[in-house]
Design an enzyme around this catalytic site. Structure first.
Site, PDB file in Angstrom:
ATOM      1  N   ILE A 129       0.879  -1.144   0.044  1.00 48.19           N
ATOM      2  CA  ILE A 129       0.017  -0.110  -0.185  1.00 48.19           C
ATOM      3  C   ILE A 129       1.005   1.285  -0.139  1.00 48.19           C
ATOM      4  O   ILE A 129       0.561   2.116  -0.768  1.00 48.19           O
ATOM      5  CB  ILE A 129      -1.001   0.108   1.255  1.00 48.19           C
ATOM      6  CG1 ILE A 129      -2.007  -1.198   1.217  1.00 48.19           C
ATOM      7  CG2 ILE A 129      -1.714   1.401   1.348  1.00 48.19           C
ATOM      8  CD1 ILE A 129      -3.195  -1.328   2.205  1.00 48.19           C
ATOM      9  N   PHE A 158       7.477  -2.918  10.976  1.00 44.89           N
ATOM     10  CA  PHE A 158       7.505  -1.434  10.472  1.00 44.89           C
ATOM     11  C   PHE A 158       6.235  -1.049   9.777  1.00 44.89           C
ATOM     12  O   PHE A 158       6.135  -0.158   9.262  1.00 44.89           O
ATOM     13  CB  PHE A 158       8.833  -1.164   9.522  1.00 44.89           C
ATOM     14  CG  PHE A 158       9.958  -1.475   9.813  1.00 44.89           C
ATOM     15  CD1 PHE A 158      10.802  -0.519  10.734  1.00 44.89           C
ATOM     16  CD2 PHE A 158      10.475  -2.809   9.676  1.00 44.89           C
ATOM     17  CE1 PHE A 158      12.010  -1.123  11.332  1.00 44.89           C
ATOM     18  CE2 PHE A 158      12.007  -3.144  10.202  1.00 44.89           C
ATOM     19  CZ  PHE A 158      12.498  -2.040  10.975  1.00 44.89           C
ATOM     20  N   ASN A 167      -5.384  -0.945  11.496  1.00 45.61           N
ATOM     21  CA  ASN A 167      -4.121  -1.242  10.811  1.00 45.61           C
ATOM     22  C   ASN A 167      -3.181  -1.496  11.814  1.00 45.61           C
ATOM     23  O   ASN A 167      -2.324  -2.377  11.895  1.00 45.61           O
ATOM     24  CB  ASN A 167      -3.660  -0.326   9.666  1.00 45.61           C
ATOM     25  CG  ASN A 167      -2.495  -0.777   9.080  1.00 45.61           C
ATOM     26  OD1 ASN A 167      -2.373  -1.949   8.230  1.00 45.61           O
ATOM     27  ND2 ASN A 167      -1.358  -0.258   9.303  1.00 45.61           N
ATOM     28  N   TYR A 209      -2.387   8.422  15.883  1.00 48.40           N
ATOM     29  CA  TYR A 209      -1.481   7.882  15.529  1.00 48.40           C
ATOM     30  C   TYR A 209      -0.451   7.472  16.824  1.00 48.40           C
ATOM     31  O   TYR A 209       0.185   6.158  17.105  1.00 48.40           O
ATOM     32  CB  TYR A 209      -0.436   8.574  14.647  1.00 48.40           C
ATOM     33  CG  TYR A 209       0.701   8.171  14.293  1.00 48.40           C
ATOM     34  CD1 TYR A 209       1.046   6.888  13.607  1.00 48.40           C
ATOM     35  CD2 TYR A 209       2.136   8.930  14.460  1.00 48.40           C
ATOM     36  CE1 TYR A 209       2.360   6.247  13.440  1.00 48.40           C
ATOM     37  CE2 TYR A 209       3.239   8.330  14.450  1.00 48.40           C
ATOM     38  CZ  TYR A 209       3.510   7.148  13.858  1.00 48.40           C
ATOM     39  OH  TYR A 209       4.520   6.645  13.723  1.00 48.40           O
ATOM     40  N   ARG A 230       1.515  24.694  12.182  1.00 49.84           N
ATOM     41  CA  ARG A 230       0.636  23.558  12.016  1.00 49.84           C
ATOM     42  C   ARG A 230       0.036  23.155  13.148  1.00 49.84           C
ATOM     43  O   ARG A 230       0.866  22.880  14.073  1.00 49.84           O
ATOM     44  CB  ARG A 230       1.563  22.504  11.228  1.00 49.84           C
ATOM     45  CG  ARG A 230       0.822  21.318  10.877  1.00 49.84           C
ATOM     46  CD  ARG A 230       1.908  20.499   9.945  1.00 49.84           C
ATOM     47  NE  ARG A 230       3.025  19.809  10.712  1.00 49.84           N
ATOM     48  CZ  ARG A 230       3.896  18.893  10.024  1.00 49.84           C
ATOM     49  NH1 ARG A 230       3.815  18.689   8.870  1.00 49.84           N
ATOM     50  NH2 ARG A 230       4.670  18.548  10.903  1.00 49.84           N
TER      51      ARG A 230
HETATM   52  N1  UDP Z   1       7.846  21.292   8.478  1.00 48.65           N
HETATM   53  C1  UDP Z   1       7.633  22.659   7.827  1.00 48.65           C
HETATM   54  N2  UDP Z   1       7.132  22.860   6.626  1.00 48.65           N
HETATM   55  C2  UDP Z   1       6.821  21.803   5.861  1.00 48.65           C
HETATM   56  C3  UDP Z   1       6.811  20.393   6.526  1.00 48.65           C
HETATM   57  C4  UDP Z   1       7.199  20.365   7.826  1.00 48.65           C
HETATM   58  O1  UDP Z   1       7.892  23.877   8.214  1.00 48.65           O
HETATM   59  O2  UDP Z   1       6.347  21.608   4.963  1.00 48.65           O
HETATM   60  C5  UDP Z   1       8.074  21.572   9.950  1.00 48.65           C
HETATM   61  C6  UDP Z   1       7.052  20.870  10.849  1.00 48.65           C
HETATM   62  O3  UDP Z   1       6.436  21.882  11.239  1.00 48.65           O
HETATM   63  C7  UDP Z   1       8.024  20.296  11.869  1.00 48.65           C
HETATM   64  C8  UDP Z   1       9.352  19.872  11.146  1.00 48.65           C
HETATM   65  O4  UDP Z   1       9.344  20.795   9.941  1.00 48.65           O
HETATM   66  O5  UDP Z   1       8.504  21.489  12.862  1.00 48.65           O
HETATM   67  C9  UDP Z   1       9.437  18.350  10.752  1.00 48.65           C
HETATM   68  O6  UDP Z   1       8.310  18.158  10.143  1.00 48.65           O
HETATM   69  P1  UDP Z   1       8.097  16.530   9.606  1.00 48.65           P
HETATM   70  O7  UDP Z   1       6.532  16.537   9.242  1.00 48.65           O
HETATM   71  O8  UDP Z   1       8.923  16.270   8.658  1.00 48.65           O
HETATM   72  O9  UDP Z   1       7.948  15.629  10.858  1.00 48.65           O
HETATM   73  P2  UDP Z   1       7.163  15.735  12.186  1.00 48.65           P
HETATM   74  O10 UDP Z   1       8.444  16.306  13.310  1.00 48.65           O
HETATM   75  O11 UDP Z   1       5.955  16.490  12.254  1.00 48.65           O
HETATM   76  O12 UDP Z   1       7.048  14.043  12.667  1.00 48.65           O
END
Ligand code: UDP
Length: 334
Positions: free
Chosen positions: A34, A73, A92, A141, A282
């Site tokens: 998948i 994994f 899952n 998650y 985010r």
């Molecule tokens: N991030 C960002 N822009 C993006 C994707 C991620 O600024 O387009 C930032 C996100 O807010 C986090 C860091 O990069 O602080 C790592 O994000 P990622 O999704 O790679 O991993 P996470 O820590 O969320 O598992």
């Protein structure tokens, strides 16, 4: 050892398969493809396309391949999607894992290595995160991974299963030779997205939040090389000979990088300019997350080959240059 790698065609699983081969083990891969990529696994490695929750099929593989240890994994890992569709994640990540464990017990396979996550810790008050930091996930998650950790503890006690659960921080990078690497669809991880912005495959990279209480205002994360993660998984094998043994390890470099530092590293490695747009935070992003991995270093003799984020980015760049469309590039060439 004969090792079944469940999710062995995925990002971390496929790197672990390579490291198992390098360490003289015999990996066997199970993946439903998948999210995994068939090309990520060498044709020398026995490959079974099936679901980990298919007890009958898994049982047959365990028996036919004389499996001694299972590494797992195969999880869904999009945090946002887990909030929108928790049913899918519990099915899952938890229910199918229970079926896998049930098959193992039925066939007397009692050694297990589990891919867990720092998302089980949520937003801890104290950094760096040690193994005893309280676990309080803030999304389904992370909760599904914590649920499995707890299932494993009770199975160790009741059935003599021995296991190790590794909580990864930000898995990153690619194989040294650039032949396998990160290829998610959709891609949400920072390093591949910044590389795409550098090469013009994306218009820009959006920095999610520039007003965090960190030195440069952007989030701090602990990027750890996927091959370093893999080696820790193999280093624990000897400890799993003891029935009922349970181990938890945090895996990160302990040297966090900010989003801006990652962008700088990509510019320096590629020699290209990254177009940046400063965007809003985010939802659910903690300001800083990083690991204390001294337990893994002391108990497993875990040594990182890539403690420096620039070296990690170099491997990601090599993979990207050889495979600009990820595994699609390889499919088109074959
Ligand atoms: N991030 C960002 N822009 C993006 C994707 C991620 O600024 O387009 C930032 C996100 O807010 C986090 C860091 O990069 O602080 C790592 O994000 P990622 O999704 O790679 O991993 P996470 O820590 O969320 O598992």
């Amino acid at each position: 050892m004969n090792v079944l790698v469940v999710g062995g065609a995925g990002y971390i699983g496929s790197h672990c398969v390579r490291q198992l081969q390098a360490a003289g083990h015999r990996p066997v891969v199970l993946d439903n493809l998948i999210f995994g990529h068939r090309q990520a696994v060498s044709s020398e490695v026995p490959f079974y396309e099936c679901d980990l929750g298919d007890k009958h099929a898994v049982g047959q593989i365990l028996r036919d391949e004389q499996i001694e240890l299972v590494m797992h994994f195969a999880a869904f890992a999009f945090v946002g999607e887990s909030v929108e569709e928790p049913l899918k994640y519990y099915e899952n990540n938890v229910v199918a894992t229970l079926r896998l464990l049930e098959s193992m017990l039925e066939h007397g396979v009692k050694r297990f290595v589990f891919s867990s996550t720092c998302a089980t810790f949520g937003e801890p008050d104290i950094l760096p995160i040690v193994e005893t930091t309280p676990q309080a996930p803030i999304n389904p998650y992370g909760q599904t991974k914590l649920d499995v950790e707890n299932i494993l503890k009770s199975f160790a006690h009741a059935y003599g299963l021995s296991f190790a659960a590794f909580r990864y921080f930000n898995a990153a990078g690619a194989a040294e030779d650039g032949s396998i690497g990160e290829d998610h669809s959709p891609e949400t991880h920072l390093i591949p997205l910044v590389i795409d912005a550098a090469t013009g495959r994306r218009e820009n990279i959006k920095i999610f939040g520039t007003d965090y209480p960190t030195p440069d205002g952007t989030c701090l994360r602990d990027y750890v090389h996927v091959d370093d993660l893999s080696r820790a998984h193999i280093a624990v094998f000897d400890q799993l000979k003891q029935p009922g043994a349970s181990y938890f390890y945090n895996l990160g470099t302990g040297r966090p990088s900010s989003v801006r530092e990652i962008i700088d590293a990509v510019e320096s490695v590629t020699g290209l300019k990254v177009p940046v747009v400063e965007d809003a935070r985010r939802a659910g992003d903690p300001a800083a997350l990083y690991a204390d991995s001294s337990k893994a270093q002391q108990e497993l003799g875990w040594e990182m080959k890539y403690p420096d984020v620039k070296a990690i980015v170099e491997t990601a760049w090599r993979w990207h240059q050889a495979n600009p469309d990820g595994y699609l590039t390889q499919a088109a060439e074959s």
